[in-house]
Design a protein around this motif. Structure first.
Motif, PDB file in Angstrom:
ATOM      1  N   THR A 119      26.496  -0.751  76.632  1.00 23.65           N
ATOM      2  CA  THR A 119      27.267   0.376  77.124  1.00 23.65           C
ATOM      3  C   THR A 119      26.576   0.991  78.332  1.00 23.65           C
ATOM      4  OG1 THR A 119      28.115   0.863  74.918  1.00 23.65           O
ATOM      5  CG2 THR A 119      28.243   2.622  76.529  1.00 23.65           C
ATOM      6  N   GLU A 143      31.393  -6.753  73.867  1.00 27.83           N
ATOM      7  CA  GLU A 143      31.297  -6.174  72.532  1.00 27.83           C
ATOM      8  C   GLU A 143      30.313  -5.010  72.467  1.00 27.83           C
ATOM      9  OE1 GLU A 143      30.837  -9.176  69.550  1.00 27.83           O
ATOM     10  OE2 GLU A 143      32.495 -10.367  70.320  1.00 27.83           O
ATOM     11  N   CYS A 197      30.651   0.952  71.234  1.00 27.69           N
ATOM     12  CA  CYS A 197      31.641   2.033  71.327  1.00 27.69           C
ATOM     13  C   CYS A 197      32.355   1.862  72.665  1.00 27.69           C
ATOM     14  CB  CYS A 197      30.941   3.381  71.215  1.00 27.69           C
ATOM     15  SG  CYS A 197      32.076   4.788  71.020  1.00 27.69           S
ATOM     16  N   TRP A 198      32.652   2.939  73.365  1.00 30.19           N
ATOM     17  CA  TRP A 198      33.242   2.819  74.701  1.00 30.19           C
ATOM     18  C   TRP A 198      32.272   2.078  75.607  1.00 30.19           C
ATOM     19  CZ3 TRP A 198      35.091   8.563  75.659  1.00 30.19           C
ATOM     20  CH2 TRP A 198      36.047   8.887  74.691  1.00 30.19           C
ATOM     21  N   SER A 199      32.786   1.214  76.456  1.00 31.50           N
ATOM     22  CA  SER A 199      31.914   0.330  77.248  1.00 31.50           C
ATOM     23  C   SER A 199      31.288   1.027  78.447  1.00 31.50           C
ATOM     24  CB  SER A 199      32.700  -0.887  77.743  1.00 31.50           C
ATOM     25  OG  SER A 199      33.121  -1.660  76.668  1.00 31.50           O
ATOM     26  N   GLN A 230      35.852  -6.441  74.978  1.00 29.23           N
ATOM     27  CA  GLN A 230      35.623  -5.791  73.706  1.00 29.23           C
ATOM     28  C   GLN A 230      36.310  -6.568  72.584  1.00 29.23           C
ATOM     29  OE1 GLN A 230      33.235  -3.769  73.674  1.00 29.23           O
ATOM     30  NE2 GLN A 230      33.941  -1.654  73.929  1.00 29.23           N
ATOM     31  N   ASP A 246      36.874   1.461  71.234  1.00 33.62           N
ATOM     32  CA  ASP A 246      36.143   0.492  72.061  1.00 33.62           C
ATOM     33  C   ASP A 246      36.746   0.416  73.467  1.00 33.62           C
ATOM     34  OD1 ASP A 246      38.516  -0.826  71.483  1.00 33.62           O
ATOM     35  OD2 ASP A 246      37.554  -2.775  71.164  1.00 33.62           O
ATOM     36  N   SER A 306      40.385  -4.809  75.472  1.00 32.44           N
ATOM     37  CA  SER A 306      39.936  -3.964  74.372  1.00 32.44           C
ATOM     38  C   SER A 306      41.077  -3.674  73.419  1.00 32.44           C
ATOM     39  CB  SER A 306      39.386  -2.640  74.928  1.00 32.44           C
ATOM     40  OG  SER A 306      40.399  -1.943  75.624  1.00 32.44           O
TER      41      SER A 306
END
Length: 208
Positions: free
Chosen positions: A1, A19, A22-24, A42, A49, A69
């Motif tokens: 991230t 992957e 959480c949020w990228s 994601q 995500d 995502s």
């Protein structure tokens, strides 16, 4: 991230993210930023995500990026202070201003390109231009279910939505839930069947 917080003149180019937990990519309370040629992959079996979220920033360009995502692919959001995800964010809440998403590609089960659903602070001049949604639950949206902020002078321009599928968000080309906007527009957005929005303001836009 990748989470640049309280930055100025930040550039991120040519990175592939796979992957994230959480949020990228989350830009927070920063200004004069550019994200380009990012590829974000994601999972499609995990929520929260998002690919790229611009949160309370000014003068931001997101261009030539691809987001894959389950949750929102590309969005601009603003949040309340010291609640949930903002618990450890420094400084006071800020507004989003002059944010451009251009020439990006989205694949998602939620929103392809979106303002919200965090709209606790105002949004000004958020522009989505020349973007493509390959697959989504909602193609384009302003989603003001969280917060009392207003969206001003924001545009979805020349955006192509290829496939919209039924999910718990409903299956719609554009989502206008609880919209509080002044001057927001859809210009020249279209789908595979050539059904188009042209110079329609959000108050008149239709679900498809």
């Amino acid at each position: 991230t990748i989470i640049p917080i309280a930055c100025s003149y930040f550039t991120c180019e040519g990175i592939t993210i796979r992957e994230a937990g959480c949020w990228s990519v989350v830009a927070v309370r920063s200004d004069h930023m550019e994200f380009s040629w990012l590829k974000i992959y994601q999972r499609l079996n995990m929520g929260e995500d998002d690919a790229i979220d611009i949160c309370e920033c000014q003068q931001v360009v997101v261009k030539n990026c691809a987001g894959y995502s389950l949750d929102d692919a590309f969005s601009a959001k603003t949040w309340p202070v010291k609640v949930g995800i903002t618990m450890n964010w420094p400084g006071d809440p800020e507004y989003n201003d002059n944010v451009l998403f251009e020439d990006c590609l989205a694949y998602t089960r939620c929103f392809g390109f979106k303002i919200g659903q965090g709209t606790d602070q105002n949004h000004y001049n958020v522009v989505f231009r020349n973007n493509t949604v390959v697959y989504s639950g909602v193609g384009l949206g302003i989603h003001c279910l969280s917060g009392a902020g207003i969206v001003y002078d924001s545009v979805f321009e020349n955006c192509y939505v290829e496939k919209v599928v039924l999910n718990d968000l409903e299956s719609v080309f554009s989502d206008l839930r609880a919209v509080r906007e002044l001057g927001a527009q859809i210009r020249g957005a279209w789908t595979d069947d050539n059904a188009a929005f042209t110079d329609e303001d959000y108050g008149q836009a239709q679900h498809m």
